[in-house]
Motif scaffolding. Sequence first.
Motif, mmCIF file in Angstrom:
data_model
loop_
_atom_site.group_PDB
_atom_site.id
_atom_site.type_symbol
_atom_site.label_atom_id
_atom_site.label_comp_id
_atom_site.label_asym_id
_atom_site.label_seq_id
_atom_site.Cartn_x
_atom_site.Cartn_y
_atom_site.Cartn_z
ATOM 1 N N GLY A 1 12.153 -8.181 14.929
ATOM 2 C CA GLY A 1 11.354 -8.271 16.098
ATOM 3 C C GLY A 1 9.552 -8.183 15.788
ATOM 4 O O GLY A 1 9.266 -8.223 14.582
ATOM 5 N N GLU A 2 8.988 -7.493 17.003
ATOM 6 C CA GLU A 2 7.503 -7.266 16.663
ATOM 7 C C GLU A 2 7.100 -6.218 15.950
ATOM 8 O O GLU A 2 6.213 -6.201 15.059
ATOM 9 N N GLY A 3 7.940 -5.193 15.587
ATOM 10 C CA GLY A 3 7.743 -4.021 14.831
ATOM 11 C C GLY A 3 7.072 -3.011 15.652
ATOM 12 O O GLY A 3 6.514 -3.234 16.629
ATOM 13 N N ALA A 4 6.900 -1.740 14.816
ATOM 14 C CA ALA A 4 5.922 -0.613 15.566
ATOM 15 C C ALA A 4 5.225 -0.113 14.501
ATOM 16 O O ALA A 4 5.637 0.084 13.209
ATOM 17 N N ALA A 5 3.940 0.326 15.009
ATOM 18 C CA ALA A 5 3.107 0.899 13.749
ATOM 19 C C ALA A 5 3.487 2.166 13.416
ATOM 20 O O ALA A 5 3.095 2.264 12.174
ATOM 21 N N ASN A 6 4.300 2.859 14.006
ATOM 22 C CA ASN A 6 4.764 4.261 13.372
ATOM 23 C C ASN A 6 5.862 4.048 12.363
ATOM 24 O O ASN A 6 5.897 5.049 11.654
ATOM 25 N N VAL A 7 6.373 2.775 12.250
ATOM 26 C CA VAL A 7 7.380 2.690 11.389
ATOM 27 C C VAL A 7 7.039 1.669 10.064
ATOM 28 O O VAL A 7 7.194 1.865 9.224
ATOM 29 N N ASP A 8 6.684 0.749 10.663
ATOM 30 C CA ASP A 8 6.555 -0.545 10.030
ATOM 31 C C ASP A 8 4.907 -0.979 9.131
ATOM 32 O O ASP A 8 4.744 -1.806 8.608
ATOM 33 N N LEU A 9 3.881 -0.048 9.553
ATOM 34 C CA LEU A 9 2.685 -0.195 9.194
ATOM 35 C C LEU A 9 2.243 0.516 8.015
ATOM 36 O O LEU A 9 2.606 1.728 8.097
ATOM 37 N N TYR A 10 1.847 -0.092 6.980
ATOM 38 C CA TYR A 10 1.513 0.530 5.520
ATOM 39 C C TYR A 10 0.207 0.698 5.108
ATOM 40 O O TYR A 10 -0.469 -0.586 5.411
ATOM 41 N N PRO A 11 -0.339 1.838 4.908
ATOM 42 C CA PRO A 11 -1.672 1.670 4.371
ATOM 43 C C PRO A 11 -1.768 0.898 3.157
ATOM 44 O O PRO A 11 -1.086 1.126 2.240
ATOM 45 N N GLN A 12 -2.900 0.248 3.126
ATOM 46 C CA GLN A 12 -3.420 -0.253 1.670
ATOM 47 C C GLN A 12 -4.879 -0.523 1.807
ATOM 48 O O GLN A 12 -5.332 -1.064 2.764
ATOM 49 N N THR A 13 -5.485 -0.165 0.741
ATOM 50 C CA THR A 13 -6.889 -0.468 0.894
ATOM 51 C C THR A 13 -7.426 -1.597 -0.110
ATOM 52 O O THR A 13 -6.632 -1.556 -1.354
#
Length: 108
Positions: free
Chosen positions: A67-79
């Motif tokens: 599905g669309e995903g959730a920022a609190n689960v699927d979002l990973y920091p990367q610079t």
Amino acid sequence: MGEVRFVGAAAVAVNTDLLKDNEFQKVPYPRLMTARMITGSAVAGDSTIDLFVGETRIGSLVNTSTGEGAANVDLYPQTALIPANVSLRAIVKVSPTTNPIIGKVFWR
């Protein structure tokens, strides 16, 4: 803060650039990528996309959920610095077997 969203159809061809022809693929100012995510398909973990800045691979993304995903689960920091007039590319390495995949890259 900016965001670019890209979608790959089910069974999208391997080596397809999902950001090709996207208005944010290459811009005349530098960006600092701060996070990324890929979700979708019918099965988590069945798709892989490699992110490139110009010709340099900066990481591989695997769809973490359906599905669309959730920022609190699927979002990973990367610079990563994306210089002015250099393309950000999202290259399909493993196609989803069913349903589209959805990717997002965030920058400031």
